[in-house]
Write a protein that holds these residues in place. Structure first.
Motif, short mmCIF file in Angstrom:
data_model
loop_
_atom_site.label_atom_id
_atom_site.label_comp_id
_atom_site.label_asym_id
_atom_site.label_seq_id
_atom_site.Cartn_x
_atom_site.Cartn_y
_atom_site.Cartn_z
N LYS A 7 104.95 97.67 1.79
CA LYS A 7 104.28 96.37 1.93
C LYS A 7 102.86 96.49 1.41
N SER A 8 102.37 95.43 0.77
CA SER A 8 100.99 95.39 0.30
C SER A 8 100.52 93.94 0.30
N MET A 9 99.46 93.66 1.04
CA MET A 9 98.93 92.30 1.13
C MET A 9 97.43 92.31 0.90
N VAL A 10 96.93 91.17 0.42
CA VAL A 10 95.50 91.03 0.17
C VAL A 10 95.07 89.62 0.58
N ARG A 11 93.87 89.52 1.13
CA ARG A 11 93.27 88.22 1.44
C ARG A 11 92.36 87.86 0.28
N ARG A 12 92.69 86.78 -0.40
CA ARG A 12 91.90 86.36 -1.55
C ARG A 12 90.59 85.73 -1.11
N THR A 13 89.72 85.51 -2.05
CA THR A 13 88.40 84.94 -1.72
C THR A 13 88.51 83.55 -1.12
N ASP A 14 89.61 82.83 -1.40
CA ASP A 14 89.80 81.50 -0.82
C ASP A 14 90.38 81.56 0.59
N GLY A 15 90.63 82.78 1.10
CA GLY A 15 91.15 82.96 2.45
C GLY A 15 92.66 83.09 2.53
N ASN A 16 93.35 82.75 1.46
CA ASN A 16 94.81 82.87 1.47
C ASN A 16 95.23 84.33 1.44
N ILE A 17 96.27 84.64 2.19
CA ILE A 17 96.82 85.99 2.21
C ILE A 17 98.07 85.98 1.34
N VAL A 18 98.11 86.90 0.39
CA VAL A 18 99.24 86.95 -0.52
C VAL A 18 99.85 88.36 -0.53
N ASP A 19 101.14 88.37 -0.78
CA ASP A 19 101.88 89.62 -0.89
C ASP A 19 101.68 90.16 -2.29
N ARG A 20 101.25 91.41 -2.38
CA ARG A 20 101.04 92.06 -3.68
C ARG A 20 102.24 92.91 -4.05
N GLY A 21 103.42 92.52 -3.57
CA GLY A 21 104.61 93.34 -3.71
C GLY A 21 104.97 93.76 -5.11
#
Length: 125
Positions: free
Chosen positions: A65-79
């Motif tokens: 699993k790999s996730m990141v919180r973008r500068t706009d606050g959205n959390i996205v899967d970096r899968g």
């Protein structure tokens, strides 16, 4: 303690409670991994988080699993391109070094142990 600090503590306690409830409520490892990773990133402590498991039989570490919180606050899967990668336990990559050390590493800025095809040194300046 001011209201902001109290609200922050309550938010972290709630996140830990949610994580604990998830772990205790199911034997579905994929669901636990998804929830654990997302909850930790949502707390705001880390901007990104990668979760990996050790396969001692194959002597590798596999990213699950790999996730990141973008500068706009959205959390996205970096899968894509990250999840499923395997690293030799004896390798010189950051992940192997972390596992061998038995802990966690928090890196600020560029580190030569990052995968150069997944991270651009310029984004860390």
């Amino acid at each position: 303690m001011d209201q902001h600090a109290m609200a922050e503590k309550n938010r972290l306690i709630q996140a830990m409670n949610d994580i604990s409830q998830t772990i205790l409520s199911t034997m579905d490892m994929e669901y636990i991994q998804d929830t654990l990773t997302e909850q930790i990133v949502q707390t705001g402590i880390f901007r990104s988080l990668m979760l990996a498991v050790v396969d001692e039989t194959e002597h590798v570490i596999r990213v699950v699993k790999s996730m990141v919180r973008r500068t706009d606050g959205n959390i996205v899967d970096r899968g894509e391109g990250v999840v499923g990668r395997s690293y030799d336990l004896d390798g010189d990559r950051l992940l192997a070094d972390t596992v061998r050390g038995g802990g966690i590493q928090i890196i600020e800025g560029w580190d030569a142990r990052f995968d150069s095809d997944q991270s651009n040194p310029e984004q860390f300046n």
